[in-house]
Design a protein around this motif. Structure first.
Motif, short mmCIF file in Angstrom:
data_model
loop_
_atom_site.label_atom_id
_atom_site.label_comp_id
_atom_site.label_asym_id
_atom_site.label_seq_id
_atom_site.Cartn_x
_atom_site.Cartn_y
_atom_site.Cartn_z
N LEU A 117 50.41 62.72 31.62
CA LEU A 117 50.29 63.86 32.45
C LEU A 117 51.43 63.76 33.45
O LEU A 117 51.11 62.87 34.48
CB LEU A 117 48.99 64.08 32.80
N ASP A 118 52.45 64.64 33.45
CA ASP A 118 53.58 64.61 34.34
C ASP A 118 53.60 65.68 35.21
O ASP A 118 53.62 66.62 34.70
CB ASP A 118 54.78 64.43 33.29
N TYR A 119 53.37 65.37 36.37
CA TYR A 119 53.61 66.66 37.53
C TYR A 119 54.48 66.34 38.57
O TYR A 119 54.45 65.08 39.03
CB TYR A 119 52.02 66.81 37.77
N TYR A 120 54.92 67.27 39.40
CA TYR A 120 55.75 67.05 40.50
C TYR A 120 55.57 68.23 41.57
O TYR A 120 54.98 69.32 41.21
CB TYR A 120 57.07 66.86 40.28
N CYS A 121 55.92 67.91 42.76
CA CYS A 121 55.81 69.08 43.91
C CYS A 121 57.01 68.83 44.57
O CYS A 121 57.55 67.88 44.89
CB CYS A 121 54.52 68.63 44.78
N ASP A 122 57.62 70.19 44.63
CA ASP A 122 58.81 70.01 45.67
C ASP A 122 58.34 70.59 47.07
O ASP A 122 57.28 71.34 47.27
CB ASP A 122 59.80 71.17 44.96
N TYR A 123 59.01 70.13 48.15
CA TYR A 123 58.75 70.34 49.49
C TYR A 123 60.10 70.91 49.93
O TYR A 123 61.17 70.26 49.82
CB TYR A 123 58.29 69.29 50.00
N ARG A 124 59.73 71.58 51.32
CA ARG A 124 60.98 72.08 52.24
C ARG A 124 60.28 71.72 53.64
O ARG A 124 59.33 72.36 53.95
CB ARG A 124 61.48 73.32 52.12
N ASN A 125 60.93 70.91 54.33
CA ASN A 125 60.36 70.49 55.81
C ASN A 125 61.01 71.18 56.83
O ASN A 125 62.36 70.79 56.75
CB ASN A 125 60.33 69.05 55.83
N THR A 126 60.84 72.14 57.38
CA THR A 126 61.60 72.84 58.69
C THR A 126 61.19 72.20 59.79
O THR A 126 61.79 72.81 60.85
CB THR A 126 61.51 74.43 58.63
N THR A 127 60.43 71.15 59.99
CA THR A 127 60.11 70.60 61.46
C THR A 127 60.98 69.43 61.51
O THR A 127 61.96 69.10 60.67
CB THR A 127 58.90 70.01 61.32
N GLY A 128 61.10 68.87 62.86
CA GLY A 128 61.72 68.03 63.19
C GLY A 128 61.24 66.55 63.12
O GLY A 128 61.91 65.52 63.72
N ARG A 129 60.30 66.46 62.36
CA ARG A 129 59.79 65.27 61.99
C ARG A 129 59.52 65.01 60.45
O ARG A 129 59.40 65.89 59.59
CB ARG A 129 58.26 65.18 62.79
N GLY A 130 59.57 63.82 60.21
CA GLY A 130 59.35 63.41 58.72
C GLY A 130 57.91 63.57 58.47
O GLY A 130 56.86 63.24 59.27
N ILE A 131 57.62 63.87 57.21
CA ILE A 131 56.07 64.16 56.91
C ILE A 131 55.80 63.48 55.62
O ILE A 131 56.43 63.44 54.57
CB ILE A 131 55.79 65.76 56.64
#
Length: 370
Positions: A250-264
């Motif tokens: 079971l192959d799954y992924y999530c894409d993200y966009r971070n608009t803050t000034g810190r790593g998440i």
């Protein structure tokens, strides 16, 4: 087919005496909590539930609840201390913001992340999940207002008689802990989980937090069976005949966009991120349900990086990570996708070995060659 409805109105109060408004063959519990202004917390409640076979859940919860989850535990009586020995007043609702894993939870048995949408548990006729004993309700609350917030949660489990159960079902609860989204940037969290037995998936849904922008789940390299671009009002997709053969992934992924000034990184708070594949499936196989290794005791699967580092370079990075999850995450996600399997095998051995350098020779050798 004989059916009855067991109603769990999950909560803090003790079971009320049965009244004319209480359905026959029903158990009613309530979970009501007041969330302080400007806070984010997780509250839990232990409840005793009868031995039953459940086929479907429906969930109602008031504004302020981010998700509602119900876990089966291995306790025979309501516990009064966490696994680390910390004493907790569990006579009612209690703060469990450090997570459900501080307790002996064995499997997910129901819940929802949608106030007005579908829940998690749903099986065709003759398929049911076995529950009973001590369960734990876990609710994630976010109150961004400047006033206290009164909340209420209700769950209804539909059940069938034991003699009507043809096959035992379960819930896929696949969780990727390796997430890193740089400040002001984009990222992907990608994982492949092994399937150990032939299974049929009845429904599926994703779970991300507010930085989530895209999601796909597929079997092996086939076309996705589930896609989503929303982190709220998450669609639950039902399937009539989605079969997955043993030996598949079971192959799954999530894409993200971070608009803050810190790593998440990954974590339970709304300021953290998550990447999960959740769904009802059958027949039950705990190793498949939780992305475990063949022993069923430690995490399995492969974490797929999106960088250019060789497996040998990834080994060196892991050795310098000092066991810190954020550093481990950055090492693994910087690896080339082609070395996901040997790098993941090495990481698993490092996590579980008493003496990694002595005990993980085969994994180190295989990774060093890549």
């Amino acid at each position: 087919m004989k059916r009855l409805v067991t109603i769990l109105v999950l909560g803090a109060a003790a079971c009320a005496d049965e009244s004319p408004s209480t359905p026959d063959n029903a158990l009613e519990l309530t979970m009501r909590a007041t969330i302080p202004a400007g806070t984010e917390v997780e509250y839990c409640k232990f409840v005793e539930i009868p031995d039953a076979w459940v086929t479907k859940d429906t969930v109602e919860f008031t504004a302020g609840s981010h998700h509602v989850l119900v876990y089966q535990t291995s306790y025979t009586t309501i516990p009064t201390a966490k696994e680390n020995g910390t004493v907790v007043d569990t006579s009612g609702v209690f703060d469990c913001s450090d997570g459900a894993t501080s307790w002996k939870v064995t499997k997910l048995i129901g819940g929802s992340q949608n106030r007005d949408g579908a829940a998690i548990l749903s099986f065709p006729d003759g398929i049911a999940l076995h529950v009973g004993g001590i369960a734990m309700i876990n609710v994630h609350y976010v109150n961004g207002s400047d006033a206290p917030l009164d909340t209420d949660v209700k769950i209804r489990f539909e059940t069938i008689a034991a003699e009507d159960v043809v096959q035992e079902g379960d819930i896929l609860f696949l969780y990727n802990p390796l997430i890193s989204v740089p400040a002001g940037g984009t990222a992907r969290a990608h994982m492949r989980c092994p399937v150990y037995a032939d299974i049929t998936i009845a429904n599926a849904q994703s779970h991300m937090h507010a930085r989530g922008t895209g999601y796909e789940a597929r079997v092996d390299t086939n076309a996705p069976f589930y896609t989503n671009s929303e982190w709220e009002s998450v669609p639950v997709k039902d399937y009539e005949n989605l079969t997955v053969k043993a030996g598949s992934t079971l192959d799954y992924y999530c894409d993200y966009r971070n608009t803050t000034g810190r790593g998440i990184y990954q974590g339970p708070r709304s300021t953290d991120e998550m990447c999960m594949l959740i769904g009802s499936y059958y027949p039950a196989d705990p190793r498949t349900a939780n992305c475990l290794d063949p022993s069923g005791k430690v995490p399995g699967g492969d974490w797929v990086g999106g960088g250019s580092a060789t497996c040998q370079a990834t080994l060196g990075c892991l050795q310098n990570a000092g066991g810190a999850l954020p550093a481990i995450t950055d090492c693994m996600l910087a690896a080339k996708p082609e070395v996901a399997a040997p790098a993941s095998a090495a990481l698993r051995c490092f996590m579980t070995a008493t003496n990694p350098l002595a005990d993980c020779g085969p994994q180190i050798q295989a990774c060093s060659a890549r």
